[in-house]
Design a protein around this motif. Structure first.
Motif, PDB file in Angstrom:
ATOM      1  N   ARG A 112      14.409  31.439  60.284  1.00 29.15           N
ATOM      2  CA  ARG A 112      13.062  31.996  60.077  1.00 29.15           C
ATOM      3  C   ARG A 112      12.027  31.166  60.827  1.00 29.15           C
ATOM      4  O   ARG A 112      11.147  31.708  61.518  1.00 29.15           O
ATOM      5  N   ARG A 113      12.129  29.827  60.699  1.00 31.39           N
ATOM      6  CA  ARG A 113      11.192  28.950  61.401  1.00 31.39           C
ATOM      7  C   ARG A 113      11.338  29.084  62.908  1.00 31.39           C
ATOM      8  O   ARG A 113      10.340  29.158  63.644  1.00 31.39           O
ATOM      9  N   PHE A 164       9.809  32.291  64.173  1.00 30.05           N
ATOM     10  CA  PHE A 164       8.351  32.220  64.089  1.00 30.05           C
ATOM     11  C   PHE A 164       7.781  31.384  65.228  1.00 30.05           C
ATOM     12  O   PHE A 164       6.783  31.766  65.856  1.00 30.05           O
ATOM     13  N   LYS A 183       8.694  33.374  68.820  1.00 29.72           N
ATOM     14  CA  LYS A 183       8.710  34.828  68.901  1.00 29.72           C
ATOM     15  C   LYS A 183       8.018  35.376  70.143  1.00 29.72           C
ATOM     16  O   LYS A 183       8.383  36.454  70.640  1.00 29.72           O
TER      17      LYS A 183
END
Length: 218
Positions: A196-197, A200, A203
């Motif tokens: 997820r990190r 983020f 991206k």
């Protein structure tokens, strides 16, 4: 290994109608005998069982399979390498690299990435090789570098993974973008917070395909 009985057995079970279907599925890049995976496993199992157990790793057999015109022979070679992977030596990486760039398509390349992963796990010095491969001019070599930790789960080296992935931003190559998404999706089952990190933070450099694939489970 006496190869001819094995090849003779495969050729005896050729099915021209199925061969056309299998070749079409692979964009007509390779000719096939027309032997589907379950039957191929049954046909080669007796040969591989004997030679995997009782003999040294036979690279002559592997390259003989790679030189055969029909794709099933390359599949047999991959099955053989998957079975002998725990006995491969550090210097076998060059031979694996040769296979990856010869008769390349996702079917053999992705299977070989798992064999490469076993070798890197056994010989950690090859992590540096994966960094080198991640910058290679051949995108199939890059794809293997991206995917070699696919089955590592909690043993994944995230420092190596991040370096390999960031080396492959902006290629606009489907098989690279898909591979990045695939490894992120797989690792998210083990460490969703890291993935997820990572997504983020990067991206803006990722393709939509990569983000979609990588985010599937998070």
């Amino acid at each position: 290994m006496d190869y001819q009985p094995l090849f003779g057995e495969l050729e005896k079970h050729a099915n021209p109608f199925i061969a056309l279907q299998m070749s079409a599925y692979m964009r007509n890049l390779f000719p096939f005998l027309g032997i589907k995976a379950p039957q191929l496993n049954d046909l080669c199992k007796p040969f591989l069982k004997e030679y995997v157990t009782n003999n040294p790793v036979d690279w002559d057999f592997v390259f003989t399979c790679w030189q055969k015109p029909y794709r099933e022979a390359q599949y047999v070679a991959v099955r053989y390498l998957e079975n002998v992977a725990p006995r491969l030596k550090a210097n076998d990486m060059s031979s694996l690299g040769e296979l990856i760039v010869t008769k390349s398509w996702w079917d053999t390349v992705d299977a070989l990435s798992k064999v490469v992963g076993v070798l890197v796990m056994r010989y950690p010095q090859h992590a540096a090789t994966m960094i080198e491969w991640s910058c290679n001019d051949n995108f199939w070599i890059r794809r293997v570098a991206i995917l070699h930790q696919l089955m590592y789960k909690e043993k994944t080296d995230t420092v190596i993974l991040e370096q390999i992935l960031t080396n492959n931003w902006g290629t606009n190559e489907f098989f690279i973008d898909k591979a990045i998404g695939w490894i992120l999706r797989q690792y998210s089952k083990t460490n969703p917070d890291w993935v997820r990190r990572f997504i983020f933070e990067h991206k803006t450099k990722m393709s939509k395909l990569t983000i979609r694939e990588g985010s599937k489970y998070i």
